[in-house]
Write a protein that holds these residues in place. Structure first.
Motif: not given
Lengths: 1103, 186
Positions: A793, A843, A879, A904-909, A926-928, A930, A934-935, B28, B30, B33-34, B80
């Protein structure tokens, strides 16, 4: 036996034990046990007052055994042993009951925990009765230290020890020390340039009189014990004499091979001969040689294809041709007609298509003809003997060529008018133009080979009488096979050999419109194509077997089909039909598998018989012996015939052969003749098992098809014999050669050898093993970066501008691939960059641990980006920001001030699928967010993945070699995570830096210094104490069966031949007890763990 | 919202099948966002997890958020911390149903009920019966808009009006009975 008087001491360990175990009750219980004189309870038994309690009791109450019930013996056994010893009794008269880790900490029910504690105490009391006094031993400590790994940790540790006046062996597997730190750009939080602060240390290591730097080396084996280790170190072949190399880099400039540069994590290329970095220590070149490339191994004549392809890729055409001519004189011929076994082995075929290696060879030969060849200087004649070669085909010429290079005077006898044999007369000009053959024969002549044409030789005795000391018969197989069918002697039936001979000699032949060629080899197809050029309009090749079985090469058949030649497969010619003395057709029978055979007639004006060749015995000396198949009989290795000094090879020995196979035979004969004439054994070492390289790197190769050979237009081919394959031009040849994967890396083109003024290049260097003796070992093998490709991803290796942290370090580094300019793959400056934290860290799917340094180095990247791209948008997707360290939080604040966007948010893609025009051509993260729930979609030009630190690839191996354990995360296990983070469970082996767990540079340096201090402490004590709880053999009981010898994991047991019994080296023995349990005659006693003691302990627990 | 509480709701959720991971979340984002449907969630996936942890029982169970989950499992693949958000959201759905919460702005629970009803009756889904049941208990007039689709399906034999029972329906009944026992025991 004296009266046993036991003192039992129960520790509260604050509330650690007393919180769960009623220590008062346990004490009371102990008081009532047999032989217990006194039982006491105290808050902290390990404290000074606690220990004094024991010491006083020993003196006053005449105790001779002591039991302490407290924590694990790992923790305080040495403390109490010392106390007991101080008070005057042997330290082994002591036993420890673990009522903390094995009782209070693991139970909740106080009553039951108390019962268990009682049992454990009782076990110890029972056991201690049977304890025996043992004496510890002391051994001297070897003052030398080995440091494994030359990153900043290894460098620091080595310098600390060397500066203290002790000798250090620093072992580094790479060609230079420096490790990862040498690759970094700046260092956080002070932003010093990594190289600026590291290189002074590296240079000091290189020059330090007390440091023996063993770069490009690996630890293979370690034996021995604390204070007295022996290590075997593999010194990989550098192919450069370190004592002569001046580090000038000339070898690397001329080297034609280019592979990914590890130091730039693949962002740039380096040559096979290279110096790792501008500040390498030692500043010595190394040649990366992995073995022999498949193409080279495949060539029957031993032509180094890899080398000439590599040289072509760099435009070094002349040098490439020289490489070919090291092995064979016929580059232009072989470059056209070879069946190219090299291409069949080409590893590139597993990626897309193999290289057109043969066409490249032809290119360099053509190139030389185009620009004009310098006359070859005559080869130096160093030998007196003269050699006669009969026949000037490929075998004869190759043999003559090799012999003259060996220094022999060579005369070639050729019966025809011109030299060249089948190359000249058997292959039509449209495949192999005559001027190519002329040129190469001329070259051989210029070397000094004398060629007498028009001279048939049948009398060998005469040759010897004329003074020739050896003879090579390369007479070929010049007679056409008979068809064996009616009317084959008709004037319109041409044997292929004479047909082609006539065509190549320019004779006129009339063949009519319809031609049938019988046969399926290259010569059959070539004859058909020649007939078509002569004017025949209907040419058919009749072949006995199926299409799949046709021996002619695919390209030959394909070209023939293009020219309109027809093929009749599974068809046998039965009879040539003659009408009025002229051929009118061929009666055929088709024998297709699974079908009824059918007879039919093919009309024809003439027939070409191309069913093969045989040797013409009338042309050969009468005394020769023949094999059952009718060929000359020779020794398969030496090629010597039945007459001593007469050798033969090529088609007269093996029947129809490809040019390259004949060349190989000629070369083999030349080798034999050389040996024969100088009286050397002709067989020794001649088995041809050149090892082929394995583990070829090709995972990151982008597919690219092979370059097509330009062809003569079909309409221009008739009525002439112009060459069909037109050959490559320079740029095409370079383009094709650049597809080479450089399987073996170094191609052995030997340009470096010529370029090196210091005469330091040694291509025949072998790897060596060095044995050293040391007293302690510091392991500093570091980390490796997590490979984010598995996280699909994030698009690493799918999108151009997704980088790893290390890649960005190099990109940003002034000594990196772009001289420190941050650019995208397409050369543009990025306008926006996203830095993604925790890639592979924290992770559950990859690494559970936090890699500790990523937050900080990500901040550093932000700063570097801000500096280099003041207007760019920089995003940090985090994070949690983890900035613990001196000046770290301040650095975070500074970056906030510099206007970096913290999300503040971990990238998802990471995707390249745009949803809006603004996203077009960007990488979208793409991330939220947090914090505002908001996405979001962040369109950026570059993505940097802050990847996890994981144990280095080699650490598992070195862990095995040193018998040190790993933690669940794969990093080395320290003796105690808090109180002894630099020691391992193996005495005398220390760890430092990221091999113990991810850490930053300051922590690494601190730990390295600490490890050095521990090693130095051992050295300054001069000796170490060895545990007395070892095993010993009772001589009278040992039967000498030797079962224990092989079982001992420490190699401590040897067999005494004189006494016929086994013996245990008390210094090597660790008291593990394996031998004790294995001994069939109970002859081994495990001191401090005797059967009596163990049974008593068990009885105590159960009492 | 906002009253400080003993940690009852988190415990309750963590004891429901699928809800075990709720304590592992590190927020986080994720999952959000997913999530392909996150934009229609009342609270984002990560927020709803945070709300569980903040003991906002009423707000969570009456929200329509988890009912928007499409079970694509993207969040579960990428999480994660192995929270398994998909299962967690379904656990919240079952808690909401169990405690009689009626989520606003979504008829997904009705759809689910009719789906299960159809399965229980026939052992397989009968599209016709399920959708009839759904429209009857939500908005029967909405069914009119689907007539042309229904006609197409009918004429191609893709939507039989009468439902066939599966073989071994009795075995399925036993399985469902056992399932209810297990869930009841929780």
């Amino acid at each position: 036996m004296e009266e046993v008087r036991i003192g039992v001491y129960i520790c509260d360990c604050g509330a650690n034990i007393a919180g769960t175990v009623d220590t008062k009750k346990v004490t009371e219980y102990a008081q009532g046990l047999d032989s217990v004189v006194v039982a006491r309870n105290y808050k902290y038994m390990c404290s000074d007052p606690g220990q004094n309690l024991i010491k006083d009791d020993i003196r006053e109450k005449k105790l001779n055994r002591v039991v302490v019930a407290s924590c694990s013996p790992r923790m305080h056994e040495p403390t109490f042993r010392r106390a007991v010893q101080d008070a005057g009794i042997n330290q082994y008269y002591f036993q420890m009951a673990n009522i903390r880790e094995q009782c209070s900490w693991v139970h909740e029910n106080k009553e039951m925990a108390t019962e268990k504690a009682k049992a454990l105490v009782e076990a110890a009391v029972h056991r201690v009765v049977f304890h025996e006094p043992l004496q510890t031993k002391e051994v001297a400590v070897n003052p030398n230290v080995m440091v494994v790994g030359g990153g900043i940790a290894g460098i620091q540790a080595a310098l600390e020890i060397a500066d203290a006046g002790k000798k250090v062996y620093l072992v580094e597997k790479e060609p230079s020390i420096g490790g990862h730190m040498a690759m970094f750009d700046k260092t956080f939080p002070t932003l010093d340039c990594a190289a600026c602060i590291l290189t002074p240390k590296m240079t000091t290591v290189g020059q330090h009189p007390n440091i023996n730097l063993l770069s490009y080396s690996e630890v293979e084996e370690v034996s021995g014990f604390v204070g007295n280790f022996k290590a075997k170190i593999k010194r990989k072949a550098r192919y450069v004499d370190e004592t002569k190399c001046t580090g000038c880099g000339e070898c690397s400039k001329v080297c034609p091979v280019h592979v990914d540069n590890e130091f730039d994590v693949g962002l740039s290329q380096r040559s096979a001969a290279y110096i790792q970095s501008p500040y390498a220590v030692p500043n010595k070149a190394v040649i990366d040689k992995k073995g022999n490339s498949p193409c080279r191994v495949a060539c029957p004549a031993g032509v180094n294809a890899h080398a000439y392809v590599a040289l072509i890729s760099q435009g070094k055409f002349k040098e490439a041709l020289e490489v070919v001519r090291k092995s064979i004189p016929l580059a232009g011929v072989v470059g056209r007609v070879c069946y190219h076994p090299c291409e069949g082995e080409c590893e590139r075929a597993t990626v897309d298509e193999g290289l057109t290696i043969r066409d490249l060879k032809r290119f360099v030969a053509d190139y030389e003809m185009k620009i004009g060849r310098e006359k070859a200087g005559p080869a130096e004649i160093t030998k007196e003997d003269r050699v006669a070669v009969v026949g000037s085909g490929p075998a004869g010429l190759a043999c003559a060529f090799d012999l003259i290079k060996k220094g022999y005077r060579v005369t070639v006898f050729e019966k025809s008018e011109k030299a060249g044999g089948l190359m000249r007369y058997g292959i039509p000009n449209f495949k192999l133009p005559e001027n190519i053959v002329d040129n190469e024969i001329e070259y051989i002549k210029e070397l000094g080979v004398e060629i007498q044409t028009g001279t048939a030789v049948k009398d060998i005795a005469r040759l010897f009488n004329q003074g020739y000391k050896a003879v090579f018969l390369g007479t070929g197989a010049g007679k056409n096979h008979k068809l064996g069918i009616p009317n084959e002697d008709n004037q319109n039936v041409f044997p292929a050999l004479s047909f082609l001979y006539k065509i190549n000699s320019g004779d006129k032949i009339s063949i009519g419109d319809r031609v049938i060629v019988i046969g399926g080899g290259n010569m059959a197809v070539e004859s058909a194509r020649a007939a078509w050029r002569l004017g025949a309009r209907d040419v058919t090749v009749v072949y006995r077997k199926s299409e799949a079985e046709i021996p002619a090469s695919d390209s030959e058949v394909e070209e023939a089909l293009n020219e309109g030649i027809k093929f009749k497969y599974s068809t046998a010619a039965n009879e040539i039909i003659v009408r009025d003395g002229k051929v009118s057709g061929v009666k055929c029978i088709s024998e297709e598998k699974g079908q009824q055979s059918a007879e039919f007639v093919l009309d024809a004006d003439s027939v070409i018989n191309a069913v093969g060749q045989e040797i013409d015995k009338t042309e050969l000396p009468g005394e020769m012996a023949y094999s059952d198949l009718g060929y000359l009989q020779v020794d398969p290795i030496t090629l010597e015939s039945n007459i001593s000094g007469v050798f033969a090879g090529g088609e007269n020995v093996a029947g129809q052969l490809d040019v390259i196979a004949s060349v190989a035979a000629g070369k083999a004969a030349a080798e034999s003749i050389g040996r024969y004439l100088s009286g050397v054994d002709m067989r020794e070492g001649r088995s041809d098992n050149m090892p082929r390289v394995s583990n070829i790197k090709k995972d990151k190769v982008k597919p690219k098809s092979r370059v097509a050979m330009p062809k003569l237009e079909l309409s221009k081919r008739q009525g002439n014999y112009h060459e069909v394959d037109l050959g490559f031009d320079e740029s095409t040849a370079i383009e094709e050669a650049k597809r080479c994967l450089n399987c073996a890396v170094c191609s052995e083109c030997m340009l470096c050898e010529k370029a090196c003024e210091a005469d330091a290049i040694k291509h025949d260097m072998k790897e060596q093993t060095l044995e050293i003796e040391i007293g302690s070992i510091i392991v500093a093998t570091g980390f490796q970066q997590f490979d984010p490709e598995v996280m699909y991803n994030y698009g690493y290796n799918r999108f151009d501008d997704v980088l790893t942290g290390l890649e960005f370090e190099r990109l940003s580094n002034a000594s990196g691939p772009t001289d420190g300019v941050v650019i995208k793959k397409n050369g543009e400056k990025p306008q926006s960059v996203a830095i993604l934290h925790c890639v592979g860290s924290r992770d559950e799917n990859y690494h559970k641990h936090c890699s500790r340094v990523c937050c900080m180095y990500s901040l550093k990247y932000s700063h570097l980006l801000r500096e280099k791209l003041p207007d760019a948008d920089i995003y940090q997707l985090y994070i949690d920001m983890r900035c613990p360290g001196s000046g770290y939080e301040e650095f975070y604040l500074r970056l906030q001030e510099e206007g970096v966007n913290f999300v503040r948010g971990r990238a998802a893609e990471v995707t390249n699928t745009a949803e809006t025009p603004e996203e077009q051509g960007k990488l979208i993260v793409l991330c939220e967010d947090t914090l505002v729930r908001k996405k979001i979609r962040l369109p950026v030009d570059m993505v940097i993945l802050s990847c996890a630190l994981e144990p280095s690839e080699g650490s598992a191996q070195i862990g095995k070699v040193l018998s040190i354990s790993k933690k669940a995360d794969g990093f080395f296990l320290e003796k105690h995570p808090k109180l002894d983070p630099v020691s391992t469970m193996t005495d005398g082996i220390f760890i430092a830096g990221c091999c113990q767990g991810p850490k930053d540079i300051p922590d690494t340096v601190a730990q390295a210094s600490a490890a050095a201090a521990r090693a130095l402490a051992m050295i300054s004590m001069n000796k170490v104490e060895i545990e007395a709880a070892t095993s010993e053999i009772i001589d009278e009981l040992c039967s000498g069966c030797r079962i224990c010898n092989t079982l001992c994991p420490y190699g401590a047991i040897t067999f005494n031949e004189a006494k016929g019994i086994s013996e245990i080296n008390q210094v090597l023995c660790k008291g593990c007890g394996v031998c004790v349990s294995a001994c069939p005659s109970n002859a081994i006693k495990g001191n401090h763990f005797t059967t009596k003691q163990l049974i008593a302990e068990i009885e105590g627990v159960l009492a | 919202m906002g009253k400080t509480q003993s940690m009852n709701f988190v415990k309750e959720v963590s004891q429901v099948l699928g809800g075990e991971g709720v304590n592992l979340c590190m927020q986080c984002g994720t999952c959000t966002a997913s999530c392909p449907s996150a934009h229609i969630w009342e609270y984002t996936p990560s927020e709803i997890i945070a709300m569980v942890r903040a003991e906002m029982r009423d707000e969570v169970l009456s929200s329509s958020s988890m009912w928007c989950c499409l079970s694509c499992y993207s969040c579960t693949v990428r999480c994660p911390r192995d929270v398994e958000p998909t299962n967690l959201f379904h656990a919240l759905e079952s808690l909401a149903v169990k405690h009689g919460y009626k989520p606003k702005n979504t008829s997904t629970p009705v759809m689910y009920k009719n789906f299960v009803k159809s399965i229980k009756k026939n052992g397989r889904v009968s599209e016709f019966q399920m959708m009839m049941g759904y429209y009857m208990s939500t908005n029967p007039f909405a069914a009119l808009g689907m007539i042309s689709v229904a006609w197409n399906l009918l004429s191609h034999g893709r939507m039989p009006l009468s439902a066939k029972k599966i073989k071994g329906k009795k075995d399925l009944d036993k399985i469902i009975k056992k399932l209810n026992e297990v869930r009841g025991a929780q």
